[in-house]
Design an enzyme around this catalytic site. Structure first.
Site, PDB file in Angstrom:
ATOM      1  N   GLU A  78      -9.060   0.079  -6.388  1.00  0.00           N
ATOM      2  CA  GLU A  78      -8.590   1.394  -6.064  1.00  0.00           C
ATOM      3  C   GLU A  78      -7.115   1.128  -5.138  1.00  0.00           C
ATOM      4  O   GLU A  78      -6.926   0.300  -4.661  1.00  0.00           O
ATOM      5  CB  GLU A  78      -9.262   2.168  -5.089  1.00  0.00           C
ATOM      6  N   ASP A  79      -6.226   2.100  -5.392  1.00  0.00           N
ATOM      7  CA  ASP A  79      -5.017   2.092  -4.604  1.00  0.00           C
ATOM      8  C   ASP A  79      -5.274   2.603  -3.229  1.00  0.00           C
ATOM      9  O   ASP A  79      -4.739   1.997  -2.171  1.00  0.00           O
ATOM     10  CB  ASP A  79      -3.984   2.948  -5.260  1.00  0.00           C
ATOM     11  N   ASP A 103      -9.133   8.160   0.508  1.00  0.00           N
ATOM     12  CA  ASP A 103      -8.646   8.986   1.556  1.00  0.00           C
ATOM     13  C   ASP A 103      -9.656   9.802   1.739  1.00  0.00           C
ATOM     14  O   ASP A 103     -10.346   9.249   2.815  1.00  0.00           O
ATOM     15  CB  ASP A 103      -7.632  10.150   0.731  1.00  0.00           C
ATOM     16  N   LYS A 127      -7.418   5.323   4.160  1.00  0.00           N
ATOM     17  CA  LYS A 127      -7.101   6.041   5.411  1.00  0.00           C
ATOM     18  C   LYS A 127      -8.348   6.486   6.465  1.00  0.00           C
ATOM     19  O   LYS A 127      -9.085   7.126   5.856  1.00  0.00           O
ATOM     20  CB  LYS A 127      -6.771   7.502   4.818  1.00  0.00           C
ATOM     21  N   PHE A 184       0.585  10.831   4.205  1.00  0.00           N
ATOM     22  CA  PHE A 184       0.579  10.878   2.837  1.00  0.00           C
ATOM     23  C   PHE A 184       1.741   9.614   2.383  1.00  0.00           C
ATOM     24  O   PHE A 184       2.826   9.544   3.068  1.00  0.00           O
ATOM     25  CB  PHE A 184       1.468  12.060   2.300  1.00  0.00           C
ATOM     26  N   VAL A 185       1.262   8.884   1.490  1.00  0.00           N
ATOM     27  CA  VAL A 185       2.416   7.748   1.177  1.00  0.00           C
ATOM     28  C   VAL A 185       2.503   7.575  -0.189  1.00  0.00           C
ATOM     29  O   VAL A 185       1.584   7.973  -1.074  1.00  0.00           O
ATOM     30  CB  VAL A 185       1.338   6.437   1.615  1.00  0.00           C
ATOM     31  N   ASP A 190       1.948   8.068  -6.066  1.00  0.00           N
ATOM     32  CA  ASP A 190       2.831   9.133  -6.394  1.00  0.00           C
ATOM     33  C   ASP A 190       3.278  10.198  -5.617  1.00  0.00           C
ATOM     34  O   ASP A 190       2.430  10.657  -4.600  1.00  0.00           O
ATOM     35  CB  ASP A 190       2.514   9.606  -7.967  1.00  0.00           C
ATOM     36  N   ARG A 246       6.360   6.167  -8.298  1.00  0.00           N
ATOM     37  CA  ARG A 246       5.367   4.944  -8.408  1.00  0.00           C
ATOM     38  C   ARG A 246       5.882   3.822  -8.394  1.00  0.00           C
ATOM     39  O   ARG A 246       5.437   2.652  -8.154  1.00  0.00           O
ATOM     40  CB  ARG A 246       4.537   5.153  -9.571  1.00  0.00           C
TER      41      ARG A 246
HETATM   42  P1  IMP Z   1      -9.874  10.643  -2.154  1.00  0.00           P
HETATM   43  O1  IMP Z   1     -11.090  11.121  -3.329  1.00  0.00           O
HETATM   44  O2  IMP Z   1      -9.538  11.869  -1.281  1.00  0.00           O
HETATM   45  O3  IMP Z   1     -10.341   9.437  -1.582  1.00  0.00           O
HETATM   46  O4  IMP Z   1      -8.823  10.410  -3.016  1.00  0.00           O
HETATM   47  C1  IMP Z   1      -8.533   9.258  -3.773  1.00  0.00           C
HETATM   48  C2  IMP Z   1      -7.268   9.539  -4.759  1.00  0.00           C
HETATM   49  O5  IMP Z   1      -6.204  10.278  -4.431  1.00  0.00           O
HETATM   50  C3  IMP Z   1      -6.332   8.015  -4.696  1.00  0.00           C
HETATM   51  O6  IMP Z   1      -6.938   7.276  -5.680  1.00  0.00           O
HETATM   52  C4  IMP Z   1      -5.204   8.240  -4.705  1.00  0.00           C
HETATM   53  O7  IMP Z   1      -4.752   8.456  -6.295  1.00  0.00           O
HETATM   54  C5  IMP Z   1      -5.040   9.821  -4.602  1.00  0.00           C
HETATM   55  N1  IMP Z   1      -4.279   9.730  -3.017  1.00  0.00           N
HETATM   56  C6  IMP Z   1      -4.965   9.993  -1.781  1.00  0.00           C
HETATM   57  N2  IMP Z   1      -4.293   9.712  -0.700  1.00  0.00           N
HETATM   58  C7  IMP Z   1      -2.990   9.789  -1.398  1.00  0.00           C
HETATM   59  C8  IMP Z   1      -1.465   9.606  -0.825  1.00  0.00           C
HETATM   60  O8  IMP Z   1      -1.184   9.614   0.406  1.00  0.00           O
HETATM   61  N3  IMP Z   1      -0.604   9.426  -1.515  1.00  0.00           N
HETATM   62  C9  IMP Z   1      -0.740   9.225  -2.931  1.00  0.00           C
HETATM   63  N4  IMP Z   1      -1.918   9.576  -3.513  1.00  0.00           N
HETATM   64  C10 IMP Z   1      -2.936   9.791  -2.923  1.00  0.00           C
HETATM   65 MG    MG Z   2      -6.349   6.382  -7.004  1.00  0.00          MG
END
Ligand code: IMP
Ligand code: MG
Length: 186
Positions: free
Chosen positions: A104-105, A108, A136, A157-158, A164, A170
């Site tokens: 994963e990137d 969050d 995060k 937010f990054v 993106d 990206r």
């Molecule tokens: P989660 O389900 O809230 O953990 O979010 C996961 C996905 O949201 C990540 O795989 C990202 O693609 C996207 N995401 C979460 N935070 C950011 C951010 O700060 N910048 C850009 N994409 C984000």
């Molecule tokens: Mg992702």
């Protein structure tokens, strides 16, 4: 000095340089190659955000491996998660009996990861681990264990290095964080 990027009235400043990313990606790949010696893991990239990290990571991996990709619903153009996760592209590989590593990137809320964990575990992999470039910490709401973390970051937010802003930016080589957000009328 921090580099800046402006888009739609939002200002981003560098948070993690290309050089730091490169060093950390090599360390993660070295660790994974050690941990998986004698096995042939399947690296599963989560589209779209992880594509750059994924490509850099597996080129530093020194053991045999296979790759596959998953695509989940994104945030759309929002900077905050909708809290809903849907599957846009399923896996093509056989998971049963394999050593699976999700790439994963960023984690969050952890909702996407929880969703993928269930998806993979119901197929009976031999093992299942998670690697994420960014984590995060303060934002994490679900208790999914992450095995390999590149960098733990604040709730900002990054963007960049695959991440993106409304599908753009990206291609930036460094990772930037939102510094100033334009005033909204609501
Ligand atoms: P989660 O389900 O809230 O953990 O979010 C996961 C996905 O949201 C990540 O795989 C990202 O693609 C996207 N995401 C979460 N935070 C950011 C951010 O700060 N910048 C850009 N994409 C984000
Ligand atoms: Mg992702």
């Amino acid at each position: 000095m921090a580099k800046r990027v402006r888009i739609n009235g939002d200002t981003f400043a560098t948070m993690i340089s290309e050089r730091r990313i490169k060093t950390r990606v090599k360390q993660l790949a070295r660790q994974i190659s050690r941990d998986y010696r004698g096995t042939v893991p399947v690296f599963i990239g989560v589209l779209n955000g992880s594509f750059i990290f994924f490509a850099d990571l597996i080129r530093e991996v020194t053991i045999d491996c296979e790759v596959d990709f998953l695509k989940l619903s994104s945030y759309g153009d929002a900077k905050i998660s909708s809290g809903k996760v849907t599957l846009l592209k399923d896996l093509n590989c056989q998971v049963e009996g394999r050593d699976i590593i999700i790439v994963e990137d960023i984690v969050d809320s952890g909702l996407s990861m929880q969703y993928m964990k269930h998806l993979i575990e119901k197929e009976n992999p031999k093992s299942f681990r998670i690697v994420t470039l960014l984590y995060k910490k303060l934002a994490v709401k679900t208790a999914v264990h992450i095995d390999y973390v590149g960098f733990t970051i604040p709730k900002d937010f990054v963007i960049g290095y695959g991440l993106d802003y409304a599908q753009k930016l990206r291609n930036l080589k460094d990772i930037y964080r939102l510094k100033e957000s334009r005033a909204t009328t609501r």
